[in-house]
Scaffold this motif. Structure first.
Motif, PDB file in Angstrom:
ATOM      1  N   LEU A 285      12.985 -42.524 -33.618  1.00  0.00           N
ATOM      2  CA  LEU A 285      12.465 -41.732 -33.368  1.00  0.00           C
ATOM      3  C   LEU A 285      11.585 -42.242 -32.248  1.00  0.00           C
ATOM      4  O   LEU A 285      11.303 -41.233 -31.356  1.00  0.00           O
ATOM      5  N   PRO A 286      11.045 -43.970 -32.592  1.00  0.00           N
ATOM      6  CA  PRO A 286       9.949 -44.026 -30.912  1.00  0.00           C
ATOM      7  C   PRO A 286      11.019 -43.598 -29.796  1.00  0.00           C
ATOM      8  O   PRO A 286      10.679 -43.337 -28.221  1.00  0.00           O
ATOM      9  N   LEU A 287      12.000 -43.482 -30.122  1.00  0.00           N
ATOM     10  CA  LEU A 287      13.319 -44.444 -28.781  1.00  0.00           C
ATOM     11  C   LEU A 287      13.263 -42.776 -28.021  1.00  0.00           C
ATOM     12  O   LEU A 287      13.286 -42.642 -26.861  1.00  0.00           O
ATOM     13  N   VAL A 288      13.463 -41.949 -29.090  1.00  0.00           N
ATOM     14  CA  VAL A 288      14.014 -40.690 -28.912  1.00  0.00           C
ATOM     15  C   VAL A 288      12.411 -39.811 -27.867  1.00  0.00           C
ATOM     16  O   VAL A 288      12.995 -39.388 -26.767  1.00  0.00           O
ATOM     17  N   GLY A 289      10.933 -40.535 -28.625  1.00  0.00           N
ATOM     18  CA  GLY A 289      10.125 -40.380 -27.847  1.00  0.00           C
ATOM     19  C   GLY A 289       9.991 -40.379 -26.312  1.00  0.00           C
ATOM     20  O   GLY A 289       9.786 -39.445 -25.326  1.00  0.00           O
ATOM     21  N   ILE A 290      10.243 -41.516 -26.337  1.00  0.00           N
ATOM     22  CA  ILE A 290       9.768 -42.293 -24.851  1.00  0.00           C
ATOM     23  C   ILE A 290      10.811 -42.074 -23.886  1.00  0.00           C
ATOM     24  O   ILE A 290      10.931 -41.673 -22.435  1.00  0.00           O
ATOM     25  N   ALA A 291      12.386 -41.978 -24.636  1.00  0.00           N
ATOM     26  CA  ALA A 291      13.641 -40.975 -23.347  1.00  0.00           C
ATOM     27  C   ALA A 291      12.717 -40.176 -23.019  1.00  0.00           C
ATOM     28  O   ALA A 291      13.512 -39.338 -22.142  1.00  0.00           O
ATOM     29  N   ALA A 292      12.101 -38.636 -23.758  1.00  0.00           N
ATOM     30  CA  ALA A 292      11.894 -37.979 -23.185  1.00  0.00           C
ATOM     31  C   ALA A 292      10.947 -38.149 -22.570  1.00  0.00           C
ATOM     32  O   ALA A 292      11.028 -36.261 -21.454  1.00  0.00           O
ATOM     33  N   CYS A 293      10.510 -38.413 -22.456  1.00  0.00           N
ATOM     34  CA  CYS A 293       9.376 -38.860 -21.301  1.00  0.00           C
ATOM     35  C   CYS A 293       9.872 -38.850 -19.616  1.00  0.00           C
ATOM     36  O   CYS A 293       9.476 -37.850 -19.061  1.00  0.00           O
ATOM     37  N   HIS A 294      10.953 -39.807 -19.552  1.00  0.00           N
ATOM     38  CA  HIS A 294      11.706 -39.917 -18.385  1.00  0.00           C
ATOM     39  C   HIS A 294      11.881 -38.274 -18.084  1.00  0.00           C
ATOM     40  O   HIS A 294      12.493 -38.190 -17.206  1.00  0.00           O
ATOM     41  N   ILE A 295      13.012 -37.093 -19.439  1.00  0.00           N
ATOM     42  CA  ILE A 295      13.291 -36.347 -18.386  1.00  0.00           C
ATOM     43  C   ILE A 295      12.510 -35.556 -18.070  1.00  0.00           C
ATOM     44  O   ILE A 295      12.956 -34.642 -16.854  1.00  0.00           O
ATOM     45  N   LEU A 296      11.135 -35.790 -17.981  1.00  0.00           N
ATOM     46  CA  LEU A 296       9.796 -34.757 -17.613  1.00  0.00           C
ATOM     47  C   LEU A 296       9.149 -35.293 -16.858  1.00  0.00           C
ATOM     48  O   LEU A 296       8.056 -34.832 -16.340  1.00  0.00           O
ATOM     49  N   LEU A 297       9.214 -36.509 -16.283  1.00  0.00           N
ATOM     50  CA  LEU A 297       8.146 -37.451 -15.993  1.00  0.00           C
ATOM     51  C   LEU A 297       7.811 -35.971 -14.253  1.00  0.00           C
ATOM     52  O   LEU A 297       7.009 -36.995 -13.723  1.00  0.00           O
ATOM     53  N   GLU A 298       8.746 -36.283 -13.886  1.00  0.00           N
ATOM     54  CA  GLU A 298       9.009 -35.377 -12.197  1.00  0.00           C
ATOM     55  C   GLU A 298       8.266 -33.906 -12.711  1.00  0.00           C
ATOM     56  O   GLU A 298       6.765 -33.628 -11.585  1.00  0.00           O
ATOM     57  N   ASN A 299       7.535 -33.706 -13.369  1.00  0.00           N
ATOM     58  CA  ASN A 299       6.700 -32.171 -13.980  1.00  0.00           C
ATOM     59  C   ASN A 299       4.711 -33.243 -13.279  1.00  0.00           C
ATOM     60  O   ASN A 299       3.625 -33.084 -12.696  1.00  0.00           O
ATOM     61  N   PHE A 300       5.325 -35.020 -13.085  1.00  0.00           N
ATOM     62  CA  PHE A 300       3.438 -35.751 -12.820  1.00  0.00           C
ATOM     63  C   PHE A 300       3.852 -36.444 -11.677  1.00  0.00           C
ATOM     64  O   PHE A 300       3.464 -36.901 -10.759  1.00  0.00           O
ATOM     65  N   THR A 301       5.108 -37.173 -12.112  1.00  0.00           N
ATOM     66  CA  THR A 301       4.903 -37.905 -11.021  1.00  0.00           C
ATOM     67  C   THR A 301       6.139 -37.475  -9.288  1.00  0.00           C
ATOM     68  O   THR A 301       5.533 -38.114  -8.585  1.00  0.00           O
TER      69      THR A 301
ATOM     70  N   MET B 101      16.863 -31.792 -42.316  1.00  0.00           N
ATOM     71  CA  MET B 101      15.107 -32.148 -42.024  1.00  0.00           C
ATOM     72  C   MET B 101      15.535 -33.602 -40.869  1.00  0.00           C
ATOM     73  O   MET B 101      14.442 -33.380 -40.502  1.00  0.00           O
ATOM     74  N   VAL B 102      16.303 -34.502 -41.230  1.00  0.00           N
ATOM     75  CA  VAL B 102      16.434 -35.362 -39.920  1.00  0.00           C
ATOM     76  C   VAL B 102      16.287 -35.298 -39.061  1.00  0.00           C
ATOM     77  O   VAL B 102      15.575 -35.546 -37.497  1.00  0.00           O
ATOM     78  N   ILE B 103      17.448 -33.918 -38.442  1.00  0.00           N
ATOM     79  CA  ILE B 103      17.455 -33.398 -37.334  1.00  0.00           C
ATOM     80  C   ILE B 103      16.089 -32.819 -36.312  1.00  0.00           C
ATOM     81  O   ILE B 103      15.706 -33.172 -35.696  1.00  0.00           O
ATOM     82  N   MET B 104      15.630 -31.685 -37.324  1.00  0.00           N
ATOM     83  CA  MET B 104      14.385 -31.891 -37.377  1.00  0.00           C
ATOM     84  C   MET B 104      13.277 -33.080 -36.940  1.00  0.00           C
ATOM     85  O   MET B 104      12.254 -32.700 -35.702  1.00  0.00           O
ATOM     86  N   LEU B 105      13.195 -33.838 -37.627  1.00  0.00           N
ATOM     87  CA  LEU B 105      12.675 -34.840 -37.195  1.00  0.00           C
ATOM     88  C   LEU B 105      12.533 -35.100 -35.401  1.00  0.00           C
ATOM     89  O   LEU B 105      11.881 -35.901 -35.601  1.00  0.00           O
ATOM     90  N   ILE B 106      13.895 -35.511 -35.337  1.00  0.00           N
ATOM     91  CA  ILE B 106      14.432 -35.701 -33.881  1.00  0.00           C
ATOM     92  C   ILE B 106      13.916 -35.134 -33.350  1.00  0.00           C
ATOM     93  O   ILE B 106      12.983 -35.148 -31.799  1.00  0.00           O
ATOM     94  N   THR B 107      14.265 -33.857 -33.317  1.00  0.00           N
ATOM     95  CA  THR B 107      13.674 -32.525 -32.635  1.00  0.00           C
ATOM     96  C   THR B 107      12.029 -33.153 -32.275  1.00  0.00           C
ATOM     97  O   THR B 107      11.279 -32.717 -30.824  1.00  0.00           O
ATOM     98  N   CYS B 108      11.098 -32.702 -33.354  1.00  0.00           N
ATOM     99  CA  CYS B 108       9.850 -32.863 -33.277  1.00  0.00           C
ATOM    100  C   CYS B 108       9.604 -34.406 -32.077  1.00  0.00           C
ATOM    101  O   CYS B 108       8.025 -34.024 -31.607  1.00  0.00           O
ATOM    102  N   ALA B 109      10.729 -35.450 -32.749  1.00  0.00           N
ATOM    103  CA  ALA B 109       9.715 -36.477 -31.220  1.00  0.00           C
ATOM    104  C   ALA B 109      10.181 -36.336 -29.689  1.00  0.00           C
ATOM    105  O   ALA B 109       9.726 -37.541 -29.704  1.00  0.00           O
ATOM    106  N   VAL B 110      10.631 -35.383 -29.846  1.00  0.00           N
ATOM    107  CA  VAL B 110      10.634 -35.253 -28.544  1.00  0.00           C
ATOM    108  C   VAL B 110       9.660 -34.123 -28.016  1.00  0.00           C
ATOM    109  O   VAL B 110       9.313 -34.460 -27.018  1.00  0.00           O
ATOM    110  N   SER B 111       9.664 -32.911 -28.839  1.00  0.00           N
ATOM    111  CA  SER B 111       8.162 -32.185 -28.496  1.00  0.00           C
ATOM    112  C   SER B 111       6.927 -33.261 -28.613  1.00  0.00           C
ATOM    113  O   SER B 111       6.114 -33.069 -27.446  1.00  0.00           O
ATOM    114  N   ILE B 112       6.996 -34.843 -29.534  1.00  0.00           N
ATOM    115  CA  ILE B 112       5.740 -35.575 -29.322  1.00  0.00           C
ATOM    116  C   ILE B 112       5.914 -36.512 -28.163  1.00  0.00           C
ATOM    117  O   ILE B 112       4.847 -36.899 -27.872  1.00  0.00           O
ATOM    118  N   GLY B 113       7.174 -36.759 -28.025  1.00  0.00           N
ATOM    119  CA  GLY B 113       7.464 -37.553 -26.446  1.00  0.00           C
ATOM    120  C   GLY B 113       6.484 -36.389 -25.252  1.00  0.00           C
ATOM    121  O   GLY B 113       6.247 -36.767 -24.191  1.00  0.00           O
TER     122      GLY B 113
END
Length: 464
Positions: free
Chosen positions: A25-41, A226-238
């Motif tokens: 789940l941390p991998l998914v969250g940090i990978a999601a950061c890369h998708i939205l990175l241009e919002n700031f960079t 439940m586990v798929i819900m956790l994965i999607t939540c990891a994206v939101s946490i990212g």
């Protein structure tokens, strides 16, 4: 019996699945950061044309007055962002709360560049390469390039994952995103930046989907939702994580590094982690003193002795304890050296000598353990892959020295942290001391079973 039925028999949501989610789940969250990175960079700050009389001259007139005679107003009565007056309009000084027809005054584009508002972001790729006015569409190009990389990566790595397995492709993509993301932070031109972001997009989507599949495929039907819900939540946490990181790190290159370097940790193997400090010390002798000729000879002699020392410890303590011991010593000696003042040269050389000695012993220990772990059927391929990962580590070592522009001790901290984390991974590998070389994959499985049974037997006898 179908695989899912077997999962139900042994327990479809046990310790294995929980540990897998904790790591994934941390991998998914940090990978999601890369998708939205241009919002700031790639954020576009407030800007206007650079004007000599306004930005490079001093006088009795206030900046507001100089701005009024230098920059025309737009339809919202705000200073224009992409044009300036061809000549200072001194007549505007005598107008009180009236606004003349700006279309009658001669203007020109910002031929001398722009002045940016740095109150929100100290720098972005927009301020770095002036992606505004006529070039404002370039920001959308960057986002398109990254999403195109996700499309290509989803197709290519999806096929490779089905053919060669999820974990192998996942590890390759972790290393790819770590390298491409880190190199993006040092991109000298906009074109190179786009190419690296495309490469990052290819690996980011594979990291998310492979973790998704690994978790879902090892979970019974009753728990899949439940586990798929956790994965999607990891994206939101990212997404939340990215907002916090961008608030702290306002410089785009620093933010890019912060969301990229963690993937080196996730892609660790003992060989990736051993070669980084090895070449980090060996290729930076001037960091320890001026007599680099003597250091080269001393370090060579110490590594020779260390490899012989590793043989003694391997034969008496086993493969896993030996690797852990030397890896921890490498990390501790390098980290300790970062806090030693430059004037204490004797202590710095002593700690560096300990580090280079232990890293040589760790390399020897790893090579022995790796050779005994791999079955004859796959040994040549495994060592080829191992050599490739090792070269990645050796190439990364000098690249990390470029981080001194942000913090002089940062490369050495990374050199020290790498082997310590790798040492924590070693216990997950089976012990091979006094075990015969395996010829097939089944022999490796039998070795793991015997090692586990021997450990259990030892515990029972000790308790008795």
């Amino acid at each position: 019996m179908a695989f899912e039925e077997l999962l139900n028999e042994v327990g479809g949501l046990g310790k294995f699945q929980i540990l897998q989610m904790v790591l994934a789940l941390p991998l998914v969250g940090i990978a999601a950061c890369h998708i939205l990175l241009e919002n700031f960079t790639a954020a576009i700050p407030g800007h206007r044309c650079w004007v000599y009389i306004l930005d490079n001259a001093t006088g009795i007139l206030s900046p507001d007055v100089l701005l009024r005679i230098s920059i025309p107003l737009d339809s919202n009565l705000k200073p224009e962002k992409c044009h300036r007056f061809l000549h200072p309009q001194w007549q505007l000084l005598h107008l009180n709360r009236t606004f003349p027809n700006m279309s009658d005054l001669d203007t020109e584009p910002c031929v001398d560049g722009w002045v940016y508002d740095h109150s929100l972001f100290s720098s972005t790729i927009v301020t770095e390469w002036d992606l505004i006015c006529d070039h404002q569409s370039q920001k959308s190009v960057v986002q398109f390039v990254f999403m195109a990389g996700m499309q290509v990566g989803g197709f290519i790595y999806g096929h490779l994952s089905d053919r060669f397995g999820r974990k192998l492709i996942l590890r390759c993509c972790l290393l790819q995103l770590a390298i491409s993301g880190t190199c993006t932070a040092f991109a000298p031109t906009f074109l190179i930046y786009c190419l690296l972001r495309f490469w990052s997009g290819c690996s980011a989507v594979a990291i998310i989907t492979n973790n998704w599949m690994l978790i879902a495929e090892w979970t019974r039907s009753q728990s899949k939702a439940m586990v798929i819900m956790l994965i999607t939540c990891a994206v939101s946490i990212g997404q939340m994580m990215l907002g916090g990181l961008a608030f702290v790190f306002r410089e785009w290159r620093t933010l890019q590094l912060v969301v990229s370097i963690p993937f080196f940790v996730f892609s660790f193997s003992s060989r990736f982690a051993v070669t980084v400090p090895l070449y980090g010390i060996s290729m930076n002798l001037q960091h320890f003193g001026s007599n680099i000729f003597l250091f080269q000879v001393i370090f060579g002699a110490l590594t020779t002795l260390a490899r012989c020392l590793a043989l003694v410890v391997l034969n008496h303590k086993g493969r896993r304890p030996t690797q852990m011991f030397f890896l921890f010593l490498v990390g501790v000696s390098i980290l300790a050296n970062t806090f030693v003042p430059p004037e204490m040269q004797a202590l710095r050389v002593a700690l560096a000598s300990v580090g280079i000695t232990c890293v040589a012993a760790a390399v020897t220990s790893y090579c022995v353990h790796c050779d005994e772990l791999m079955p004859t059927l796959l040994r040549a391929k495994a060592f080829g892959l191992d050599a490739m990962v090792s070269r990645c580590g050796s190439a990364l070592a000098p690249l990390l020295m470029t981080l001194v522009v942000y913090l002089p001790t940062l490369p050495w901290i990374i050199y020290g942290v790498f082997p310590i984390i790798a040492g924590l991974v070693v216990p997950f590998q089976p012990e091979t001391k006094n075990m015969p070389l395996s010829d097939t994959i089944q022999d490796v499985e039998n070795t793991k079973r015997v090692s586990r049974e021997a450990k259990d037997f030892y515990i029972k006898v000790t308790k008795f």
